[in-house]
Design an enzyme around this catalytic site. Sequence first.
Site, PDB file in Angstrom:
ATOM      1  N   THR B  49       7.550  28.313  15.937  1.00  0.00           N
ATOM      2  CA  THR B  49       7.619  26.783  15.669  1.00  0.00           C
ATOM      3  C   THR B  49       9.107  26.544  15.556  1.00  0.00           C
ATOM      4  OG1 THR B  49       7.556  26.967  13.086  1.00  0.00           O
ATOM      5  CG2 THR B  49       5.489  26.901  14.521  1.00  0.00           C
ATOM      6  N   CYS B  50       9.702  25.324  15.063  1.00  0.00           N
ATOM      7  CA  CYS B  50      10.851  25.195  14.824  1.00  0.00           C
ATOM      8  C   CYS B  50      11.229  26.062  13.531  1.00  0.00           C
ATOM      9  CB  CYS B  50      11.372  23.876  14.810  1.00  0.00           C
ATOM     10  SG  CYS B  50      10.379  22.846  13.642  1.00  0.00           S
ATOM     11  N   ARG B  52      10.071  28.855  12.752  1.00  0.00           N
ATOM     12  CA  ARG B  52       9.771  30.524  12.591  1.00  0.00           C
ATOM     13  C   ARG B  52       9.460  31.220  13.860  1.00  0.00           C
ATOM     14  NH1 ARG B  52       6.168  31.766   8.586  1.00  0.00           N
ATOM     15  NH2 ARG B  52       6.504  29.824   7.629  1.00  0.00           N
ATOM     16  N   SER B 107       4.945  27.507   4.510  1.00  0.00           N
ATOM     17  CA  SER B 107       6.039  26.418   5.090  1.00  0.00           C
ATOM     18  C   SER B 107       6.856  25.767   4.240  1.00  0.00           C
ATOM     19  CB  SER B 107       4.867  25.234   5.897  1.00  0.00           C
ATOM     20  OG  SER B 107       3.994  25.802   6.714  1.00  0.00           O
ATOM     21  N   ASP B 113      -0.218  20.840   7.722  1.00  0.00           N
ATOM     22  CA  ASP B 113      -1.071  21.284   8.523  1.00  0.00           C
ATOM     23  C   ASP B 113      -0.755  21.384   9.905  1.00  0.00           C
ATOM     24  OD1 ASP B 113      -1.275  18.760   8.575  1.00  0.00           O
ATOM     25  OD2 ASP B 113      -3.505  18.619   7.859  1.00  0.00           O
ATOM     26  N   GLU B 114       0.380  21.070  10.268  1.00  0.00           N
ATOM     27  CA  GLU B 114       0.651  21.086  11.504  1.00  0.00           C
ATOM     28  C   GLU B 114       0.760  22.572  12.054  1.00  0.00           C
ATOM     29  OE1 GLU B 114       4.705  19.097  12.955  1.00  0.00           O
ATOM     30  OE2 GLU B 114       3.973  17.527  11.553  1.00  0.00           O
ATOM     31  N   GLN B 118      -0.087  24.985  15.777  1.00  0.00           N
ATOM     32  CA  GLN B 118       0.636  25.826  16.369  1.00  0.00           C
ATOM     33  C   GLN B 118       0.393  27.270  16.608  1.00  0.00           C
ATOM     34  OE1 GLN B 118       3.905  24.315  13.757  1.00  0.00           O
ATOM     35  NE2 GLN B 118       4.883  23.013  15.593  1.00  0.00           N
TER      36      GLN B 118
END
EC number: 1.2.1.70
Lengths: 382, 382
Positions: B49-50, B52, B107, B113-114, B118
């Site tokens: 993700t942006c 991690r 997070s 919860d996005e 992912q």
Amino acid sequence: MNIYNICISHKTSPVKVRELLAFTKEEKVNFLKAALEQNGIQECVLITTCNRTEVYIAGEEEAVEQIMVLIASLKNLSYSEILKYFLRYEGEKAVKHLFQVATGLDSMVIGEDEILGQVKADYQLAFDTNTTDYMLNILFRHAITCAKKVKTDTKLSKTSVSIGTLTANEVFHFEGEKDSKKVLIIGLAGKFGTIVMKNLYHNKKIEITGTIRSHNLPEEVRIVCPDVRMVDYKERYKEINEADIIISATSSPHYTITYHELKQALTRQKQRLFIDLAVPMDIDKKVLQLKGHTLIDIDYFKQLAETNNHIKLKEAEAAKLIIEKQIEEFYKEINFRDFLPYMGNIKELVEKQSFEGVLYRIRNIVTNKELEVILNSFKKLL
Amino acid sequence: MNIYNICISHKTSPVKVRELLAFTKEEKVNFLKAALEQNGIQECVLITTCNRTEVYIAGEEEAVEQIMVLIASLKNLSYSEILKYFLRYEGEKAVKHLFQVATGLDSMVIGEDEILGQVKADYQLAFDTNTTDYMLNILFRHAITCAKKVKTDTKLSKTSVSIGTLTANEVFHFEGEKDSKKVLIIGLAGKFGTIVMKNLYHNKKIEITGTIRSHNLPEEVRIVCPDVRMVDYKERYKEINEADIIISATSSPHYTITYHELKQALTRQKQRLFIDLAVPMDIDKKVLQLKGHTLIDIDYFKQLAETNNHIKLKEAEAAKLIIEKQIEEFYKEINFRDFLPYMGNIKELVEKQSFEGVLYRIRNIVTNKELEVILNSFKKLL
């Protein structure tokens, strides 16, 4: 139901107090019967030795108090007096205590095995009096098994650190002319003299003569060995002539046996073992110049005692492991026994739902750690 | 075989480093395929993700090093650079980490919860690339189930502590004249203005207009919301006339909206929500005297954020319990799966020796604690 123990022993109280709690066989039976009439008591065993009085109970916690009250009343003691000296153990601690008592780990002389006979006899008495049931029966069976294991699998009971026992061992092992041995103890009334005598007294192949200086024989000697032969100290050389083993343990600043006097006094030559327990030494080392003589002094015993002490500590650790294992076995048996009433239904379940189905259901109700235990146990069978 | 994880995230490294470890979809597939060719790697999932970049491995310990070397080579980075930023987890710690990542506990905004979407997408990619097998399949299935549970059973993802989200919520809940709402953001280029805009931008029922003072629009605004309508700050009163919701978040020391000017400017009366996020206040409270107007100020949000923070901490605890439970379930499934090859033989054993007989044998090989676990588990089935 749980297991409880109350005990007084050499660790908690002086001999005067312990004497007040001695029981004759008849008193024991009466106590056991009376105990079973108390509330919350299902089973009861009483163990008494000169060093301890112990009660093992299978029942409810309230029972412990009642047993103490009962003892107080039977022995005409005040309850508060009793409370002061009795230790109380519960559950696994009570179990462990019995195992330690039975194996001699709780004894004054660590590892002595006389206690086992006493535990067995007192358990048998309770069994015969019908005051035991499955719980104490299983408990005592395991405790006795454990004590036997410790006796055979460790050197605990065979490793002495007492000068009395070590000296007696030398006497027993000495090979003289005949099967029976004549032992002369010079200084019978002294500390070591008395101890050695006690250790030899009951051996039928040993004939003891003791020298004393006065007629003020200590009461202990008179009580323990009432018929031991005694001669005056002055007669010692004459006695040595007949003796196989000569033990000298006086507090005299001079030799009790000198080479010259001995040489003059001896009319016959034979294998003789001289044991010198005195500091300063009682026996002139020159006696070794006379043929057939050997000499052991107290330094030898001190060193032996030290070595044995190391062994004993190591063996006591080994004994503790044996105890731990046996306690495991005890609890396993108890747990398995408690499970038996369910066995039928579970067998039925396994038949109906198949073993696999039952295992799936178990998976859903246990934690992962528990599941691991279960699966690994079954795997180990293959 | 064990589970390993290596990860860099907002917790371990600055965005500059994380950017170096971004992967396109094609790069991901290439990485996964190359990973499976390393020694000691059975399964592999890559999550990016942006915030991690994470790799989950089922395999041997040596694999971890090789994966890091692989990443370094694919991304033209030095191995030592990579080592500095990557955290490594093994076994249950790696498992727990994935669960925390999937539920948003790891997070930047706790509980968002996005991340779940992912995680799901990246796991699916690995599954489709054939780099997962039973271990990671079971692991990710449980992690995703767990995240869903946390989402539905706790208020974690619904409890915001961010002024941007809380403001957006007020906008969403405001019931204006029409289904679609016109929102005017005064001070679009400011910190809060931009955050609020980002939170509203993707809602199709919301039409945003922003006021700016200059044409130096921050890059962030231009990138995130390229087609947002912008007007000059001077036009604000005219815009309020049309707007349902007016959010003011400037750093001006004066009111951006005064009662008198507003009264003069408004040509139509309607339900309007004024939201004042500025300190000192931007909006003259007197605007409430005009019919249909309501006003929320930043103190309200601060208090709400504080309340929500308490809720969030509590819900995070609840989430941790859900995670713990689900990790249990994961391990139970793995353990049970590992047991299946033995099932046939054990069923046979149960049939041959009877369930009772097997249980007796188990008694002899397990400890008492283990026996208790086994017997209690079977008892619980009744």
